[in-house]
Enzyme design. Sequence first.
Site, PDB file in Angstrom:
ATOM      1  N   HIS A   4       0.784  -1.132  -0.034  1.00 35.09           N
ATOM      2  CA  HIS A   4       0.028   0.055  -0.052  1.00 35.09           C
ATOM      3  C   HIS A   4       0.708   1.338  -0.115  1.00 35.09           C
ATOM      4  O   HIS A   4       1.817   1.393   0.782  1.00 35.09           O
ATOM      5  CB  HIS A   4      -0.695  -0.124   1.187  1.00 35.09           C
ATOM      6  CG  HIS A   4      -1.608   1.316   1.494  1.00 35.09           C
ATOM      7  ND1 HIS A   4      -1.345   2.232   2.448  1.00 35.09           N
ATOM      8  CD2 HIS A   4      -2.663   1.536   0.857  1.00 35.09           C
ATOM      9  CE1 HIS A   4      -2.207   3.158   2.420  1.00 35.09           C
ATOM     10  NE2 HIS A   4      -3.049   2.986   1.458  1.00 35.09           N
ATOM     11  N   ASN A   5       0.575   2.329  -0.775  1.00 34.30           N
ATOM     12  CA  ASN A   5       1.389   3.490  -0.884  1.00 34.30           C
ATOM     13  C   ASN A   5       2.724   3.309  -0.990  1.00 34.30           C
ATOM     14  O   ASN A   5       3.691   3.608  -0.095  1.00 34.30           O
ATOM     15  CB  ASN A   5       1.102   4.327   0.466  1.00 34.30           C
ATOM     16  CG  ASN A   5      -0.351   4.893   0.207  1.00 34.30           C
ATOM     17  OD1 ASN A   5      -0.906   4.806  -0.732  1.00 34.30           O
ATOM     18  ND2 ASN A   5      -0.788   5.646   1.367  1.00 34.30           N
ATOM     19  N   GLU A  15       1.554   0.184  -5.570  1.00 31.05           N
ATOM     20  CA  GLU A  15       0.610   1.086  -5.669  1.00 31.05           C
ATOM     21  C   GLU A  15       1.110   2.215  -6.192  1.00 31.05           C
ATOM     22  O   GLU A  15       2.357   2.859  -5.633  1.00 31.05           O
ATOM     23  CB  GLU A  15      -0.306   1.566  -4.319  1.00 31.05           C
ATOM     24  CG  GLU A  15      -1.471   2.510  -4.655  1.00 31.05           C
ATOM     25  CD  GLU A  15      -2.178   2.804  -3.436  1.00 31.05           C
ATOM     26  OE1 GLU A  15      -3.086   3.313  -3.255  1.00 31.05           O
ATOM     27  OE2 GLU A  15      -1.927   2.217  -2.264  1.00 31.05           O
ATOM     28  N   ASP A  60       0.028   6.519  -6.711  1.00 25.31           N
ATOM     29  CA  ASP A  60      -0.732   7.658  -6.787  1.00 25.31           C
ATOM     30  C   ASP A  60      -0.144   8.533  -7.618  1.00 25.31           C
ATOM     31  O   ASP A  60       0.746   9.172  -7.195  1.00 25.31           O
ATOM     32  CB  ASP A  60      -0.672   8.123  -5.209  1.00 25.31           C
ATOM     33  CG  ASP A  60      -1.589   7.025  -4.610  1.00 25.31           C
ATOM     34  OD1 ASP A  60      -2.070   5.669  -4.770  1.00 25.31           O
ATOM     35  OD2 ASP A  60      -1.592   7.474  -3.190  1.00 25.31           O
ATOM     36  N   HIS A 108       1.435  11.263  -2.043  1.00 25.79           N
ATOM     37  CA  HIS A 108       0.266  11.033  -1.587  1.00 25.79           C
ATOM     38  C   HIS A 108      -0.489  12.125  -1.291  1.00 25.79           C
ATOM     39  O   HIS A 108      -0.223  13.173  -0.608  1.00 25.79           O
ATOM     40  CB  HIS A 108       0.490  10.590   0.097  1.00 25.79           C
ATOM     41  CG  HIS A 108      -0.696   9.819   0.612  1.00 25.79           C
ATOM     42  ND1 HIS A 108      -0.789   9.831   2.091  1.00 25.79           N
ATOM     43  CD2 HIS A 108      -1.737   9.035   0.495  1.00 25.79           C
ATOM     44  CE1 HIS A 108      -1.962   9.172   2.597  1.00 25.79           C
ATOM     45  NE2 HIS A 108      -2.457   8.640   1.358  1.00 25.79           N
ATOM     46  N   GLU A 162      -3.781   4.809  -8.915  1.00 22.22           N
ATOM     47  CA  GLU A 162      -4.887   5.720  -8.509  1.00 22.22           C
ATOM     48  C   GLU A 162      -4.545   6.941  -9.170  1.00 22.22           C
ATOM     49  O   GLU A 162      -3.754   7.753  -8.900  1.00 22.22           O
ATOM     50  CB  GLU A 162      -4.903   5.933  -6.684  1.00 22.22           C
ATOM     51  CG  GLU A 162      -5.946   6.820  -6.226  1.00 22.22           C
ATOM     52  CD  GLU A 162      -5.538   6.967  -4.763  1.00 22.22           C
ATOM     53  OE1 GLU A 162      -5.768   7.985  -4.064  1.00 22.22           O
ATOM     54  OE2 GLU A 162      -5.682   5.683  -4.152  1.00 22.22           O
TER      55      GLU A 162
END
Length: 791
Positions: free
Chosen positions: A348-349, A378, A380, A393, A427
């Site tokens: 995650h992230n 991931e 973003d 983020h 994302e």
Amino acid sequence: MWTTMSLCCTSKNRRDPEGLHYSIGPRYRFPSRKYSRREREYDAAEERRLMERVLKELSEGSILYKVKSPSRHLERCFYLDIENMVIYYTGSRKRNRDTSVRISKIREVREGEKDYSKKLKDLDLSLCFVVVLGASHNIMYLRATRADIRDKWIRGLRYAMQMEQLAQQKNETDRWVREAFNMADKNSDGQLDLDEVMKLLKTLNADIKKKYVKDMFDAADTNRNVSNGRSGLDREEFVHFYNALTKRVELEEVFLKFSKGKGFMTKEDLLKFLVDGQKMADASEEQCERIIDECELDSASKNKSQLSLVGFRNFLLSERQMLFKPDHRIVYQNMNKPMTHYFIASSHNTYLAEDQLKGPSQVEMYITALKKGCRCVELDCWDGSDNEPVIYHGYTLTSKILFKDVINAINDYAFEASPYPVILSLENHCSIEQQKVMADHMTTILGDKLWVPDTDVIATPSPEELRNKIIIKGKRLPKAQTEDDQDVSDEDEAADVPQDAVDQADNKKSSGSHKKIKLNPALSAITTMQSVAHKSVESSPDANKFFSVISLGENKVEKMIKDNLAQLNAVTHHTLIRTYPAGTRTDSSNYNPVPEWNAGCQVVALNYQTSGECMQLNHGKFLDNGKCGYLLKPYFLMSEDIFNMVSNGSTARSISKRLRITIISGYQIPKPNDSTKGEIIDPFVKIEIQGVPNDAADYKTKVIENNGFNPRWYETCYFNIRVPELAVVRFTVVDQDRGLDDFIGYYCLPVTSIQEGFRHFPLFDKYGSQFSQSVIFTHISMTPLESSNGQ
């Protein structure tokens, strides 16, 4: 046909003043032909002679600059010490600073052309290289004064890493003892007196009475070395002294039992030990002969087909006799099922190195995760300057990195740990224009690795079908859409970050987490795993939407597990479910992944940068199946009727086990990594079973005071495990301390990967690096739970 030669030049070759060539990059490939044995031996001899010259030059020292930033370079003289397997430098102004690095700590030596941190920006990259250290990937950035010096260091360090790996395989203990000798030999006179030995033993966590040490010291001092009027042990004497001092009584007890007190094991004795002691029903005398040949050091015993105590110890410490099943160290599961049938190691992230609010974003974090076997990372993505998308983020003050740098790193490292597919979880917050840039970068950089099938996907593919392929996960445009652009919903994880935690940021957050965004057709065209919305279990997408994934926050999925577990599991029969930590975890902490795995969720994403119990469980679970990052789910997770029967583990089944664990002893347990105290530790072992709710249990041994060197517990505990397919056992070694106990190390593995018998297991520190000598000695047995009446 093409083949690779081991001694060849490359396009990056440099020539030193004496005319030597140093190959540092990808090798040229020449038309294949058969080489005679004499030619191969000549090539190997030439390489050895070349490397001997390189290593000799590096041992004499070279000026290198430690690059702290593009404008700040610290001049140091670096040396490569092959005898002690360290690199070290001089010139530091900080007093008492340890400037040495063990070769065993080096994970990678990377050319300066791959500078993901931009520390080498605007420098001549042909002069630069980086040394990556430890599981946490600390990095030393270095610049040489000449290109040929750089290339010698790159090749010399890589060769030293190979030598170190061979040394560990052949004679790990003696190598480590010599390292300890060098650490204690402060005046570099080649010997240790009694006081130096006592100080060394204390640093090694041993509290041994001086009289006992002196008696063994005198016995080992066969050469009667005297310096400054004080006797001392040279290296070889110290090895004999240390081996005598670390004599393991608990191993002798097992050896004497199965050797019937003879002082050696025959083939017949060893066979009985394998069958009765190690539960190896298919063992044979031929296997015993191989064990004696490989593990026995004494030639006379080997010629008589006998195994001495030393050979027996070597055998029990060999990799195949460890707690973890050797057959599970390779890919052994069926990899041809649809991807919905597998647990997938997921991050995650991935870009974050620290917290979710102000921490740095680093390309290196993708490399670290991929090298640990992570198969889903991931990204973003947001608009950046100069029409270059960035990753960070959103709505926070975390730093930004270039999207294309991340894709380059993924291209380089995607399949280093595993050949099975890597998922890029996008994302997407970018404008139409920069989405096109994203698509162009991925298409150009990833090339044939990017999985974009020519025809529509009519069934969920398997990991085997997608070997060495990279899958883009994200939103897709409807097939019927004819316009250039299309609105799609945006499931925005960043919107979950609590507002009061980021008020200081330049926050342009939209209200609601399901706003609409425009999607570029070029990006949609290469997105082959479709993100779909999911508001409730009842409204889940139907099974005909092939290769789709639902993303669920921690809080939402936990509520589903509590309220509607069976229906949540039913969704996973045909759709991937990805879970991720709650937005309130701004410190990058993790949630326990076990309940999500128990429900059948395939892509349980964790913050890989954060150590602790949750990542330890993740590490242990994905040791299985060759650490390839894909684990075939138990069959009952794909069957609604059977799932309802076993989901809470309330009923014993034919496969249920009664697990008996005896913690016998420890060896060379270190002090806590961040400990500054000088006293010896007081260790105890905690054992935890995590799985379905009715299998959860734990046990704690007694505390052994003042002995981290060779503590002995001889304690037995029992666990009833009704659903072993989902159970994970975690061992932690802890130092009892006033106030707060100190974590020392852990080991975690699936119950189904446990070998019965007398087994050792290693310890890992909180960052996931294995301690070189620390082991725990156990005896393990498993019996059917029904035969124990479930007690």
